[in-house]
Design an enzyme around this catalytic site. Structure first.
Site, PDB file in Angstrom:
ATOM      1  N   ALA A 100       0.798  -1.223   0.000  1.00 54.12           N
ATOM      2  CA  ALA A 100       0.000   0.000   0.000  1.00 54.12           C
ATOM      3  C   ALA A 100       0.831   1.275   0.000  1.00 54.12           C
ATOM      4  CB  ALA A 100      -0.926  -0.005   1.220  1.00 54.12           C
ATOM      5  N   HIS A 109      -0.553   6.977   3.682  1.00 53.87           N
ATOM      6  CA  HIS A 109       0.832   6.716   4.071  1.00 53.87           C
ATOM      7  C   HIS A 109       1.711   7.820   3.471  1.00 53.87           C
ATOM      8  CE1 HIS A 109      -0.466   2.794   5.435  1.00 53.87           C
ATOM      9  NE2 HIS A 109      -0.936   2.523   4.222  1.00 53.87           N
ATOM     10  N   ASN A 156       2.058  -3.310   7.966  1.00 58.61           N
ATOM     11  CA  ASN A 156       3.047  -4.029   7.167  1.00 58.61           C
ATOM     12  C   ASN A 156       3.877  -3.083   6.306  1.00 58.61           C
ATOM     13  OD1 ASN A 156       2.926  -6.979   7.585  1.00 58.61           O
ATOM     14  ND2 ASN A 156       0.790  -6.751   7.003  1.00 58.61           N
TER      15      ASN A 156
END
Length: 271
Positions: free
Chosen positions: A124, A222, A192
């Site tokens: 991601a 993110h 992760n």
């Protein structure tokens, strides 16, 4: 199909099912031969529409059935498959639960000694290609700031030494600040991306991570900041949560699929 490499998918949750379906539809040079799932009945129903139904096997049996094993499991189930992979040299292990590579002490060293090839897709987070380049010229600092809707942490999230009910969060709350290794231990199902960034860059202890529960957003965000001798790179990824598993981003499965397609592609860009 005679020259195709055999692929097994561990886990048929939201991510694993998408990966298995893409393989069933066709990825050049690869053939889906086996899967593993906790509920055999549910797995059979999910696989019923596949063109070629793969064999349903226990986790530990997957390495015997394939050249490439794709892990799409809850973190708690990783150790069983990981331990089985260590007994099979020459195999390729595609890992979604990247954090477990750092959490399980000594796993990477054992995998290297066992002759495994481990592939950790970018998942991601964007900017991993730039991070790898920055490491070559000389990394100075890497920071990852992750913001997620409160509900993606479940009914409660650790904050200030206690548990905070996520439904009561009405303003952004920083729920973690520390190293990548610490973040993975605290949030094994949510971060992760921190392990991916750490493995590509400065390592688990020198990579700084912040995690926020933010009720004002509907996506997983993110923000990666990379400082090196070549300059500063800032990359932001804004991903919709996976409909079947809001603790993950919807793009995660497709990152794995894209990595599988690159394995036998004649042109590889950014990898």
């Amino acid at each position: 199909m005679a020259d195709s490499r055999k692929v097994a998918v561990a886990g048929l949750g939201s991510i694993g099912l998408r990966v298995a379906a893409a393989l069933d539809q066709g990825i050049e040079g690869l053939e889906l031969t086996a899967v593993s799932a906790r509920d055999a009945g549910s797995a059979a129903a999910r696989l019923a529409t596949f063109r070629n139904i793969p064999e349903l096997l226990p986790l530990a049996a997957l390495p015997d059935a394939a050249d490439i094993v794709v892990e799409c499991l809850p973190p708690s189930a990783f150790a069983v498959l990981g331990g089985a992979m260590l007994k099979h040299d020459g195999k390729t292990f595609v890992v979604a639960s990247v954090g477990q590579l750092l959490i399980i002490e000594g796993f990477l060293d054992q995998a290297r000694a066992a002759g495994l090839r481990i592939l950790a897709p970018s998942g991601a987070v964007a900017g991993i290609d730039g991070l790898r380049a920055a490491r070559e010229i000389g990394l100075e600092a890497v920071t990852l700031k992750t913001r997620k809707p409160p509900g993606s942490f479940g009914e409660a999230v650790a904050s200030d030494g206690g548990m905070l009910a996520t439904e009561t969060i009405d303003a952004p709350v920083r729920v973690f600040s520390g190293s990548a290794r610490q973040s993975i231990a605290a949030f094994p199902r949510n971060i992760n991306v921190a392990a991916t960034v750490a493995l590509a860059g400065l390592g688990a202890d020198a990579t700084s991570v912040e995690i926020w529960a933010d009720p004002g957003i509907g996506t997983n965000i993110h923000e990666l900041t990379i400082r090196s001798k070549g300059g500063t790179l800032r990359v932001a990824s804004e991903n919709l949560p996976d409909a079947g598993n809001p603790k993950s981003s919807a793009i995660t499965a497709y990152s794995i699929i894209a990595a599988l397609r690159r394995m036998d592609g004649f042109l590889s860009v950014g990898s």
